[in-house]
Design a protein around this motif. Sequence first.
Motif, short mmCIF file in Angstrom:
data_model
loop_
_atom_site.label_atom_id
_atom_site.label_comp_id
_atom_site.label_asym_id
_atom_site.label_seq_id
_atom_site.Cartn_x
_atom_site.Cartn_y
_atom_site.Cartn_z
N MET A 1 1.11 -1.31 -0.19
CA MET A 1 0.10 0.28 -0.14
C MET A 1 0.56 1.03 0.32
N THR A 2 1.76 1.05 0.76
CA THR A 2 2.34 2.23 0.69
C THR A 2 3.70 2.86 -0.28
N GLY A 3 4.27 1.57 -1.23
CA GLY A 3 5.26 1.41 -1.72
C GLY A 3 6.18 1.11 -1.24
N PHE A 4 6.92 1.07 -0.07
CA PHE A 4 7.89 1.72 0.06
C PHE A 4 8.34 0.08 -0.19
N ALA A 5 10.06 0.23 -1.04
CA ALA A 5 10.67 -1.23 -1.41
C ALA A 5 11.27 -1.95 0.17
N ASP A 6 11.67 -3.10 -0.04
CA ASP A 6 12.37 -4.80 1.12
C ASP A 6 13.26 -3.64 1.79
N GLY A 7 14.34 -2.83 0.66
CA GLY A 7 15.72 -2.37 1.90
C GLY A 7 15.69 -1.02 2.12
N ALA A 8 14.18 -0.56 2.45
CA ALA A 8 13.62 0.80 2.95
C ALA A 8 13.45 0.60 4.65
N ILE A 9 13.23 -0.77 4.85
CA ILE A 9 12.15 -1.36 5.97
C ILE A 9 13.25 -0.81 7.29
N PRO A 10 14.79 -0.96 7.64
CA PRO A 10 15.49 -0.98 8.40
C PRO A 10 15.55 1.32 8.21
N LEU A 11 15.02 1.34 7.24
CA LEU A 11 15.27 3.06 7.50
C LEU A 11 14.01 3.25 8.35
N LEU A 12 13.11 3.18 8.27
CA LEU A 12 11.65 3.23 8.87
C LEU A 12 12.10 2.82 10.12
N LEU A 13 12.62 1.42 9.99
CA LEU A 13 12.70 1.26 11.97
C LEU A 13 13.38 2.05 12.59
N LEU A 14 14.51 2.40 11.86
CA LEU A 14 15.24 3.77 12.42
C LEU A 14 14.52 4.59 12.67
N ILE A 15 13.99 5.51 11.83
CA ILE A 15 12.61 6.07 11.78
C ILE A 15 11.64 6.23 13.37
N TYR A 16 11.30 5.12 13.29
CA TYR A 16 10.26 5.17 14.38
C TYR A 16 11.24 4.95 16.04
N GLY A 17 12.25 4.33 16.06
CA GLY A 17 13.44 4.37 17.46
C GLY A 17 13.46 5.38 17.67
N VAL A 18 13.82 6.73 16.54
CA VAL A 18 14.19 7.69 17.18
C VAL A 18 13.14 8.78 17.42
N GLY A 19 12.10 8.13 17.10
CA GLY A 19 11.07 8.92 17.59
C GLY A 19 10.31 7.85 18.96
N ALA A 20 10.92 7.15 18.80
CA ALA A 20 10.18 6.44 20.30
C ALA A 20 11.53 6.83 21.28
N ALA A 21 12.66 7.67 21.19
CA ALA A 21 13.53 7.68 21.86
C ALA A 21 13.11 9.32 22.47
N VAL A 22 12.67 9.99 21.22
CA VAL A 22 12.10 11.32 21.71
C VAL A 22 11.32 11.71 22.87
N GLY A 23 9.62 10.76 22.10
CA GLY A 23 9.06 10.71 22.87
C GLY A 23 8.46 10.11 24.17
N ASN A 24 9.61 9.29 24.45
CA ASN A 24 10.35 8.93 25.69
C ASN A 24 10.37 10.06 26.79
N VAL A 25 11.57 10.73 26.08
CA VAL A 25 11.77 12.21 26.69
C VAL A 25 10.73 12.96 26.36
N ILE A 26 10.09 13.45 25.79
CA ILE A 26 8.94 14.16 25.90
C ILE A 26 7.71 13.67 27.08
N GLY A 27 7.27 12.68 26.72
CA GLY A 27 6.12 12.50 27.71
C GLY A 27 6.94 12.06 29.00
N GLY A 28 8.06 11.48 29.22
CA GLY A 28 9.09 11.93 31.36
C GLY A 28 8.83 13.54 31.71
N ARG A 29 9.25 14.59 30.84
CA ARG A 29 8.50 15.69 31.20
C ARG A 29 7.32 15.91 31.11
#
Length: 98
Positions: free
Chosen positions: A1-29
């Motif tokens: 549906m999104t049209g991402f290639a299989d090779g984009a999955i690691p990058l998307l997981l990295l994006i998700y992980g960076v968001g998770a780290a940022v969200g954890n700090v902001i949510g704690g504050r």
Amino acid sequence: MTGFADGAIPLLLLIYGVGAAVGNVIGGRLSDRAPMAAQPGLLAALAAALVLIRTVGGNRALTAIMVFVVGALGFSVIPGMQARVLTTAAEAPTLAWR
């Protein structure tokens, strides 16, 4: 549906992980400042983001942005929930840690 290639999955997981780290700090504050107001607001924002990611699924750039947002909001609720458990379990703190 999104049209991402299989090779984009690691990058998307990295994006998700960076968001998770940022969200954890902001949510704690946010939870430190207003614990009872932060949780419902963050959960409502997460629900809205999950609906929105479905609607922008055809656009790769917007989907990548929403992957970050969902990661950030998904992990922003955790510090407040953990604090709530530990506060509620003040009489039996070892139960909250197991």
